[in-house]
Design a protein around this motif. Structure first.
Motif, short mmCIF file in Angstrom:
data_model
loop_
_atom_site.label_atom_id
_atom_site.label_comp_id
_atom_site.label_asym_id
_atom_site.label_seq_id
_atom_site.Cartn_x
_atom_site.Cartn_y
_atom_site.Cartn_z
N TYR A 1 0.86 -1.14 0.01
CA TYR A 1 -0.07 -0.14 -0.09
C TYR A 1 0.95 1.37 -0.13
O TYR A 1 0.66 2.18 -0.66
N LEU A 2 1.91 1.22 0.72
CA LEU A 2 2.84 2.31 0.59
C LEU A 2 3.30 2.62 -0.64
O LEU A 2 3.50 3.71 -1.20
N ILE A 3 3.83 1.68 -1.42
CA ILE A 3 4.25 1.83 -2.75
C ILE A 3 3.40 2.10 -3.50
O ILE A 3 3.84 3.01 -4.44
N LEU A 4 2.03 1.70 -3.36
CA LEU A 4 0.91 2.38 -4.29
C LEU A 4 0.72 3.85 -4.09
O LEU A 4 0.34 4.65 -5.01
N ALA B 1 20.69 9.17 -15.85
CA ALA B 1 19.46 9.02 -15.28
C ALA B 1 18.62 7.85 -15.22
O ALA B 1 19.07 6.59 -15.72
N ASN B 2 17.89 7.89 -14.07
CA ASN B 2 17.10 6.44 -13.66
C ASN B 2 15.69 6.98 -13.25
O ASN B 2 15.59 7.98 -12.84
N SER B 3 14.84 5.79 -13.46
CA SER B 3 13.53 6.11 -12.82
C SER B 3 13.15 4.83 -12.28
O SER B 3 13.50 3.83 -12.35
N ILE B 4 12.07 5.18 -11.37
CA ILE B 4 11.38 4.01 -10.58
C ILE B 4 9.83 3.92 -10.99
O ILE B 4 9.02 4.98 -10.82
N LYS B 5 9.39 3.12 -11.96
CA LYS B 5 8.03 2.95 -12.15
C LYS B 5 7.35 1.59 -11.63
O LYS B 5 8.08 0.76 -11.87
N TYR B 6 6.26 1.62 -10.93
CA TYR B 6 5.56 0.22 -10.62
C TYR B 6 4.51 0.06 -11.27
O TYR B 6 3.77 0.89 -11.93
N ASP B 7 4.14 -1.23 -11.67
CA ASP B 7 3.29 -1.76 -12.18
C ASP B 7 2.15 -1.79 -11.03
O ASP B 7 1.82 -2.78 -10.23
N ARG B 8 1.26 -0.80 -11.22
CA ARG B 8 0.29 -0.61 -10.15
C ARG B 8 -0.91 -1.69 -10.08
O ARG B 8 -1.10 -2.19 -9.21
N ASP B 9 -1.28 -2.17 -11.33
CA ASP B 9 -2.34 -3.20 -11.40
C ASP B 9 -1.73 -4.54 -10.68
O ASP B 9 -2.36 -5.13 -10.07
N ALA B 10 -0.34 -4.99 -11.12
CA ALA B 10 0.20 -5.99 -10.48
C ALA B 10 0.25 -5.94 -8.80
O ALA B 10 0.04 -6.93 -8.25
N LEU C 1 -1.66 -4.17 -7.00
CA LEU C 1 -3.24 -4.33 -6.35
C LEU C 1 -3.65 -5.85 -6.47
O LEU C 1 -4.29 -6.39 -5.55
N LYS C 2 -3.25 -6.68 -7.58
CA LYS C 2 -3.37 -8.11 -7.62
C LYS C 2 -2.76 -8.84 -6.33
O LYS C 2 -3.14 -9.69 -5.75
N ARG C 3 -1.41 -8.38 -6.04
CA ARG C 3 -0.85 -9.01 -5.15
C ARG C 3 -1.18 -8.66 -3.74
O ARG C 3 -1.53 -9.65 -2.95
N ILE C 4 -1.60 -7.57 -3.52
CA ILE C 4 -2.57 -7.02 -2.35
C ILE C 4 -3.86 -7.82 -2.16
O ILE C 4 -3.90 -8.60 -1.14
N ALA C 5 -4.50 -8.23 -3.21
CA ALA C 5 -5.64 -8.91 -3.12
C ALA C 5 -5.38 -10.64 -2.89
O ALA C 5 -6.11 -11.00 -1.76
N VAL C 6 -4.18 -10.94 -3.31
CA VAL C 6 -3.76 -12.38 -2.81
C VAL C 6 -3.48 -12.26 -1.61
O VAL C 6 -3.79 -13.46 -0.72
N LEU C 7 -2.66 -11.30 -0.89
CA LEU C 7 -2.27 -11.66 0.42
C LEU C 7 -3.46 -11.45 1.36
O LEU C 7 -3.40 -11.89 2.40
N GLU C 8 -4.44 -10.36 1.09
CA GLU C 8 -5.44 -10.28 1.70
C GLU C 8 -6.20 -11.32 1.70
O GLU C 8 -6.84 -11.70 2.91
N GLY C 9 -6.39 -12.03 0.71
CA GLY C 9 -7.13 -13.40 0.93
C GLY C 9 -6.55 -14.52 1.81
O GLY C 9 -7.33 -15.15 2.58
N GLU C 10 -5.21 -14.32 1.74
CA GLU C 10 -4.51 -15.56 2.39
C GLU C 10 -4.62 -15.09 4.02
O GLU C 10 -4.54 -16.18 5.05
N THR C 11 -4.62 -13.86 4.17
CA THR C 11 -4.58 -13.25 5.77
C THR C 11 -6.08 -13.32 6.24
O THR C 11 -6.30 -12.77 7.55
N GLY C 12 -7.17 -13.24 5.59
CA GLY C 12 -8.39 -12.91 5.77
C GLY C 12 -8.74 -11.21 5.90
O GLY C 12 -9.83 -11.05 6.26
N ALA C 13 -7.71 -10.47 5.55
CA ALA C 13 -8.13 -9.07 5.55
C ALA C 13 -8.97 -8.63 4.59
O ALA C 13 -9.67 -7.50 4.77
N ALA C 14 -9.24 -9.30 3.53
CA ALA C 14 -10.28 -8.74 2.69
C ALA C 14 -11.61 -8.79 3.17
O ALA C 14 -12.55 -8.06 2.91
N THR C 15 -11.71 -9.64 4.23
CA THR C 15 -13.25 -9.93 4.64
C THR C 15 -13.46 -8.61 5.92
O THR C 15 -14.62 -8.36 6.48
#
Length: 105
Positions: A53-56, A69-78, A80-94
């Motif tokens: 969530y902090l990264i988002l 030059a360098n840049s940091i760019k995150y795949d926000r959709d990926a 969110l999908k990882r958050i959904a998986v972890l929330e499902g595993e921990t029960g946080a989604a409920t």
């Protein structure tokens, strides 16, 4: 495997600031240098969710010019999908509120 290594594995990649992982572990009450134990799995996965969530909430960044030059760019959709998986595993989604669409009036 240390707790820090475990949380990095759960997040799936390293951030530009390693302190992010240590802060999440401290907030969860777990010592980063400690040995990973299955008993702490729920705490560590919850800490991984807070890191994601902090990264988002972090904007994409760019620094330097020309060849340095360098840049940091995150795949926000990926993320969110990882958050959904972890929330499902921990029960946080409920724990999320649900909107029923019922009018009070």
């Amino acid at each position: 495997m240390t707790n820090t290594e475990y949380i990095k594995a759960q997040v799936g990649f390293s951030t530009s600031d390693a302190n992010v992982f240590e802060a999440a572990l401290l907030d969860a009450g777990v010592v980063g240098a400690g040995t990973y134990e299955v008993a702490n799995m729920l705490l560590l996965k919850t800490a991984a969710i807070s890191v994601l969530y902090l990264i988002l909430s972090t904007p994409d960044t760019a620094s330097g010019t020309g060849e340095t030059a360098n840049s940091i760019k995150y795949d926000r959709d990926a993320i969110l999908k990882r958050i959904a998986v972890l929330e499902g595993e921990t029960g946080a989604a409920t724990l999320r509120p649900t909107i029923k669409g019922v009018s009070v009036w």
